[in-house]
Write a protein that holds these residues in place. Structure first.
Motif, PDB file in Angstrom:
ATOM      1  N   GLU A 115       0.786  -1.128  -0.069  1.00  0.00           N
ATOM      2  CA  GLU A 115       0.009  -0.153   0.188  1.00  0.00           C
ATOM      3  C   GLU A 115       0.840   1.292  -0.147  1.00  0.00           C
ATOM      4  OE1 GLU A 115      -3.320  -0.144  -0.027  1.00  0.00           O
ATOM      5  OE2 GLU A 115      -3.493  -2.342   0.056  1.00  0.00           O
ATOM      6  N   SER A 116       0.536   2.187  -0.211  1.00  0.00           N
ATOM      7  CA  SER A 116       1.127   3.607  -0.252  1.00  0.00           C
ATOM      8  C   SER A 116       1.803   3.808   1.347  1.00  0.00           C
ATOM      9  CB  SER A 116       0.328   4.670  -0.620  1.00  0.00           C
ATOM     10  OG  SER A 116      -0.874   4.986   0.222  1.00  0.00           O
ATOM     11  N   ASP A 117       1.256   3.496   2.174  1.00  0.00           N
ATOM     12  CA  ASP A 117       1.825   3.776   3.467  1.00  0.00           C
ATOM     13  C   ASP A 117       2.480   2.677   4.179  1.00  0.00           C
ATOM     14  OD1 ASP A 117      -0.417   2.179   3.943  1.00  0.00           O
ATOM     15  OD2 ASP A 117      -1.085   3.288   5.621  1.00  0.00           O
ATOM     16  N   GLY A 118       2.844   1.496   3.412  1.00  0.00           N
ATOM     17  CA  GLY A 118       3.575   0.257   3.978  1.00  0.00           C
ATOM     18  C   GLY A 118       3.154  -1.205   3.399  1.00  0.00           C
ATOM     19  N   LYS A 119       3.876  -2.002   3.868  1.00  0.00           N
ATOM     20  CA  LYS A 119       3.791  -3.535   3.264  1.00  0.00           C
ATOM     21  C   LYS A 119       3.092  -4.460   4.265  1.00  0.00           C
ATOM     22  CE  LYS A 119       7.312  -2.838  -0.038  1.00  0.00           C
ATOM     23  NZ  LYS A 119       8.588  -3.015  -0.511  1.00  0.00           N
ATOM     24  N   LEU A 120       2.415  -5.265   4.008  1.00  0.00           N
ATOM     25  CA  LEU A 120       1.943  -6.278   4.859  1.00  0.00           C
ATOM     26  C   LEU A 120       2.280  -7.781   4.354  1.00  0.00           C
ATOM     27  CD1 LEU A 120       0.234  -7.347   7.304  1.00  0.00           C
ATOM     28  CD2 LEU A 120      -1.976  -7.341   5.576  1.00  0.00           C
ATOM     29  N   ILE A 121       3.044  -8.410   5.289  1.00  0.00           N
ATOM     30  CA  ILE A 121       3.503  -9.787   4.805  1.00  0.00           C
ATOM     31  C   ILE A 121       2.667 -10.754   5.729  1.00  0.00           C
ATOM     32  CG2 ILE A 121       5.190 -11.244   4.562  1.00  0.00           C
ATOM     33  CD1 ILE A 121       7.371  -8.887   4.239  1.00  0.00           C
ATOM     34  N   VAL A 122       1.913 -11.522   5.093  1.00  0.00           N
ATOM     35  CA  VAL A 122       1.333 -12.630   5.675  1.00  0.00           C
ATOM     36  C   VAL A 122       1.536 -14.152   5.291  1.00  0.00           C
ATOM     37  CG1 VAL A 122      -0.831 -13.523   6.372  1.00  0.00           C
ATOM     38  CG2 VAL A 122      -0.623 -11.159   6.063  1.00  0.00           C
ATOM     39  N   VAL A 123       2.098 -14.890   6.048  1.00  0.00           N
ATOM     40  CA  VAL A 123       2.438 -16.043   5.702  1.00  0.00           C
ATOM     41  C   VAL A 123       2.051 -17.181   6.385  1.00  0.00           C
ATOM     42  CG1 VAL A 123       4.496 -17.780   5.088  1.00  0.00           C
ATOM     43  CG2 VAL A 123       4.852 -15.493   4.860  1.00  0.00           C
ATOM     44  N   ASP A 124       1.056 -18.154   5.923  1.00  0.00           N
ATOM     45  CA  ASP A 124       0.492 -19.291   6.457  1.00  0.00           C
ATOM     46  C   ASP A 124       1.238 -20.369   6.159  1.00  0.00           C
ATOM     47  OD1 ASP A 124      -1.713 -17.551   6.855  1.00  0.00           O
ATOM     48  OD2 ASP A 124      -2.646 -18.001   5.170  1.00  0.00           O
ATOM     49  N   GLY A 125       1.827 -21.231   7.182  1.00  0.00           N
ATOM     50  CA  GLY A 125       2.671 -22.401   7.094  1.00  0.00           C
ATOM     51  C   GLY A 125       1.845 -23.572   7.664  1.00  0.00           C
ATOM     52  N   PHE A 126       2.233 -24.579   7.124  1.00  0.00           N
ATOM     53  CA  PHE A 126       1.599 -25.752   7.229  1.00  0.00           C
ATOM     54  C   PHE A 126       2.830 -26.925   7.243  1.00  0.00           C
ATOM     55  CE2 PHE A 126      -1.292 -23.173   4.725  1.00  0.00           C
ATOM     56  CZ  PHE A 126      -2.561 -23.130   5.489  1.00  0.00           C
ATOM     57  N   ASN A 127       2.118 -27.994   8.021  1.00  0.00           N
ATOM     58  CA  ASN A 127       3.213 -28.940   8.349  1.00  0.00           C
ATOM     59  C   ASN A 127       3.150 -30.090   7.223  1.00  0.00           C
ATOM     60  OD1 ASN A 127       0.653 -29.657   9.470  1.00  0.00           O
ATOM     61  ND2 ASN A 127       1.857 -31.484  10.405  1.00  0.00           N
ATOM     62  N   LEU A 128       2.075 -29.980   6.583  1.00  0.00           N
ATOM     63  CA  LEU A 128       1.735 -31.023   5.441  1.00  0.00           C
ATOM     64  C   LEU A 128       1.369 -30.357   4.182  1.00  0.00           C
ATOM     65  CD1 LEU A 128      -0.258 -33.806   7.244  1.00  0.00           C
ATOM     66  CD2 LEU A 128       2.260 -33.683   6.759  1.00  0.00           C
ATOM     67  N   GLY A 129       1.975 -30.758   3.028  1.00  0.00           N
ATOM     68  CA  GLY A 129       1.443 -30.167   1.708  1.00  0.00           C
ATOM     69  C   GLY A 129       1.712 -31.484   0.732  1.00  0.00           C
ATOM     70  N   THR A 130       1.074 -31.351  -0.262  1.00  0.00           N
ATOM     71  CA  THR A 130       1.165 -32.407  -1.185  1.00  0.00           C
ATOM     72  C   THR A 130       2.113 -32.172  -2.640  1.00  0.00           C
ATOM     73  OG1 THR A 130      -0.560 -31.661  -2.834  1.00  0.00           O
ATOM     74  CG2 THR A 130      -1.379 -32.927  -0.939  1.00  0.00           C
ATOM     75  N   GLY A 131       2.667 -31.315  -2.400  1.00  0.00           N
ATOM     76  CA  GLY A 131       3.679 -30.803  -3.579  1.00  0.00           C
ATOM     77  C   GLY A 131       3.217 -30.090  -4.527  1.00  0.00           C
ATOM     78  N   SER A 132       1.777 -29.885  -4.732  1.00  0.00           N
ATOM     79  CA  SER A 132       1.163 -29.229  -5.634  1.00  0.00           C
ATOM     80  C   SER A 132      -0.197 -28.534  -4.960  1.00  0.00           C
ATOM     81  CB  SER A 132       0.478 -29.928  -7.072  1.00  0.00           C
ATOM     82  OG  SER A 132      -0.381 -31.043  -6.430  1.00  0.00           O
ATOM     83  N   VAL A 133      -0.519 -29.217  -3.679  1.00  0.00           N
ATOM     84  CA  VAL A 133      -1.734 -28.284  -2.890  1.00  0.00           C
ATOM     85  C   VAL A 133      -0.947 -27.978  -1.582  1.00  0.00           C
ATOM     86  CG1 VAL A 133      -3.879 -28.590  -1.951  1.00  0.00           C
ATOM     87  CG2 VAL A 133      -3.213 -29.541  -4.419  1.00  0.00           C
ATOM     88  N   CYS A 134      -1.256 -26.780  -1.417  1.00  0.00           N
ATOM     89  CA  CYS A 134      -0.883 -26.250   0.059  1.00  0.00           C
ATOM     90  C   CYS A 134      -2.010 -25.775   0.777  1.00  0.00           C
ATOM     91  CB  CYS A 134       0.189 -25.259  -0.003  1.00  0.00           C
ATOM     92  SG  CYS A 134       0.992 -24.935   1.582  1.00  0.00           S
ATOM     93  N   PRO A 135      -2.542 -26.312   1.983  1.00  0.00           N
ATOM     94  CA  PRO A 135      -1.976 -27.412   2.530  1.00  0.00           C
ATOM     95  C   PRO A 135      -2.648 -28.659   2.037  1.00  0.00           C
ATOM     96  CG  PRO A 135      -3.959 -26.299   3.788  1.00  0.00           C
ATOM     97  CD  PRO A 135      -3.691 -25.398   2.784  1.00  0.00           C
ATOM     98  N   ALA A 136      -2.191 -29.713   2.589  1.00  0.00           N
ATOM     99  CA  ALA A 136      -2.969 -31.039   2.099  1.00  0.00           C
ATOM    100  C   ALA A 136      -4.381 -31.155   2.642  1.00  0.00           C
ATOM    101  CB  ALA A 136      -1.957 -32.185   2.887  1.00  0.00           C
ATOM    102  N   PRO A 137      -5.160 -31.458   1.322  1.00  0.00           N
ATOM    103  CA  PRO A 137      -6.471 -31.582   2.000  1.00  0.00           C
ATOM    104  C   PRO A 137      -7.012 -32.709   3.014  1.00  0.00           C
ATOM    105  CG  PRO A 137      -6.404 -32.177  -0.288  1.00  0.00           C
ATOM    106  CD  PRO A 137      -4.943 -31.864   0.294  1.00  0.00           C
ATOM    107  N   ASP A 138      -8.035 -32.558   3.736  1.00  0.00           N
ATOM    108  CA  ASP A 138      -8.626 -33.478   4.655  1.00  0.00           C
ATOM    109  C   ASP A 138      -7.486 -34.389   5.302  1.00  0.00           C
ATOM    110  OD1 ASP A 138     -10.994 -32.924   3.581  1.00  0.00           O
ATOM    111  OD2 ASP A 138     -10.737 -34.223   1.980  1.00  0.00           O
TER     112      ASP A 138
END
Length: 155
Positions: A115-138
């Motif tokens: 934004e003009s007044d700053g930056k927002l960094i948001v990162v959602d980390g997960f312990n499991l992913g499938t290699g193509s989908v993050c996070p791993a479903p179900d």
């Protein structure tokens, strides 16, 4: 009368052995229950740590590109390709979020909003992913951690 007393004592040994066996079995079951709960807690702690490190890695990647002044964030006019993981996919700063997949099987969805007044960094980390989908479903073992920051450009 002597014979009847000997017969009564023979039954006492059987009763005593059943009682000792029951106590040993009860102690074994209690210890087994405690050990099982401790194993579950240690697995959850490990998965939580993996999810946090995935979020932290994604955060550090976006922070690096933001500090370089090259990456301007979502909604930027200039299109810029970047890569956070050697051998990983290239992403554009026109993307809504950037899924990052790590060798450990963990993953992160990273987002930088300028934004003009700053930056927002948001990162959602997960312990499991499938290699193509993050996070791993179900997945009942999925653990989620977030790392975020707001950087103000105004004085």
């Amino acid at each position: 009368m002597i014979r009847s007393r000997k017969q009564n004592k023979a039954g006492f040994v059987l009763l005593y052995s059943v009682l000792v066996t029951t106590v040993v079995l009860a102690v074994g079951l209690v210890l087994s229950n405690i050990i099982t709960k401790q194993i579950i807690l240690s697995i959850v702690a490990r998965d939580s740590q993996v999810a946090f490190y995935a979020a932290d890695s994604g955060y550090e990647c976006l922070q690096y590109w933001a500090n370089e002044g090259i990456f301007t964030g979502i909604g930027a006019e200039d299109d810029f390709d970047f890569n956070c993981i050697e051998g990983g996919d290239n992403y554009s700063n026109q993307d809504d979020y950037f899924p990052l997949f790590f060798v450990s099987g963990s993953c992160a969805n990273a987002q930088l909003i300028s934004e003009s007044d700053g930056k927002l960094i948001v990162v959602d980390g997960f312990n499991l992913g499938t290699g193509s989908v993050c996070p791993a479903p179900d997945n009942s073992r999925l653990v989620y951690r977030v790392r975020s920051s707001i950087t103000s450009t105004s004085d």
